[in-house]
Scaffold this motif. Sequence first.
Motif, short mmCIF file in Angstrom:
data_model
loop_
_atom_site.label_atom_id
_atom_site.label_comp_id
_atom_site.label_asym_id
_atom_site.label_seq_id
_atom_site.Cartn_x
_atom_site.Cartn_y
_atom_site.Cartn_z
N TYR A 60 0.67 -1.18 -0.09
CA TYR A 60 -0.02 -0.04 0.04
C TYR A 60 0.90 1.26 0.33
O TYR A 60 0.47 2.30 -0.53
CB TYR A 60 -0.91 -0.15 1.36
N GLY A 61 2.02 1.33 0.53
CA GLY A 61 2.98 2.59 0.84
C GLY A 61 3.48 2.77 -0.43
O GLY A 61 3.45 3.94 -0.88
N LEU A 62 3.96 2.01 -1.23
CA LEU A 62 4.23 2.03 -2.81
C LEU A 62 3.33 2.60 -3.34
O LEU A 62 3.42 3.48 -4.46
CB LEU A 62 5.13 0.78 -3.16
N ARG A 121 0.94 4.54 -2.61
CA ARG A 121 0.89 6.01 -2.57
C ARG A 121 1.72 6.66 -3.13
O ARG A 121 1.61 7.75 -3.70
CB ARG A 121 0.87 6.06 -0.97
N LYS A 122 2.95 6.09 -3.20
CA LYS A 122 4.18 6.79 -3.86
C LYS A 122 3.97 6.74 -5.34
O LYS A 122 4.26 7.67 -6.02
CB LYS A 122 5.41 5.86 -3.55
N LEU A 127 -1.63 4.16 6.11
CA LEU A 127 -0.17 3.76 6.19
C LEU A 127 0.27 3.41 7.61
O LEU A 127 -0.35 4.22 8.60
CB LEU A 127 0.72 4.92 5.82
N ASN A 128 1.24 2.43 7.77
CA ASN A 128 1.67 2.18 8.97
C ASN A 128 2.68 2.94 9.45
O ASN A 128 3.26 4.04 8.73
CB ASN A 128 2.39 0.53 9.16
N ASP A 130 5.81 3.44 7.13
CA ASP A 130 5.75 4.10 5.82
C ASP A 130 5.21 5.48 6.07
O ASP A 130 5.74 6.33 5.23
CB ASP A 130 4.31 3.52 5.22
N ASP A 132 8.48 7.23 6.02
CA ASP A 132 9.07 7.34 4.68
C ASP A 132 8.51 8.20 3.72
O ASP A 132 8.91 9.08 3.24
CB ASP A 132 8.88 5.97 4.01
N LEU A 133 7.03 8.31 4.02
CA LEU A 133 6.22 9.40 3.37
C LEU A 133 6.57 10.76 3.80
O LEU A 133 6.87 11.68 2.86
CB LEU A 133 4.59 9.24 3.75
#
Length: 255
Positions: free
Chosen positions: A154-156, A158-159, A182-183, A186, A189-190
């Motif tokens: 999911y985080g990727l 978003r990217k 996001l956890n 993530d 990282d965001l």
Amino acid sequence: MPLLEIHELTQYFGGLCAVSDFSVALESGELVGLIGPNGAGKTTVFNLVSGFYKPTQGKIIFKGSSIAGLKPHEITGRGIARTFQNIRLWNHMTVLENICVSQHYNMGYSLMDALLRTKRYLKQEKRIVTEAMNILEALDLARYADEVPPNLPYGLQRKVEIARALSIKPSLLLLDEPAAGLNSADVKDLISLIQRIHREFDITIWMIEHQMTVVMTLCSRLKVIDFGATIADGTPDEIQNNPDVIKAYLGDDAI
């Protein structure tokens, strides 16, 4: 002259006032947050700026020209890109194709060129793919170019959505709750990603976010709305100690 000026923006849906007399000015290079409780009218403001709604009244000025009432693709063409609270990627397309398709407003060739595969078509398609790959490389996503979004964490995803927005080379990027779902890893990282985008792409960012860690870390100032009306405007330190903001989020007993 501010990059974006909004004056007394108001939006009614039937008898419901979703946004009331909203005003803000964003200077080039700023990173500003728009926050408030659920249902406060934040996404409605973004929908008005990006052309999904036509305002009931008020002015939206971008780069000195009115954009109120323009269609979404016309506003995109003027340099405003956005992401959405719920990820809106084309799941049947690869990551690279998701980035390329965002160039529909700037293809540089006609339908006939595409049907006949003319030199103009081939040249412009090569340019679009090259620019898309450059964006993916800049965001460390090039290795996923041939994957379809559902295969990515999911985080990727978003990217990838942010990369797609950046591919139009906007002057203003609207991020609607980029940390939603996001956890903690993530989210960290965001934050780093948005800081890098803001720095390296020389772009103005306006973001809606519920995670206070994100906006308090990233934003130089915050605008707070509740029930469609502005209740506070200031630095993160000023906002977190504002009694009207505390009341809006936590209720009367918190004051």
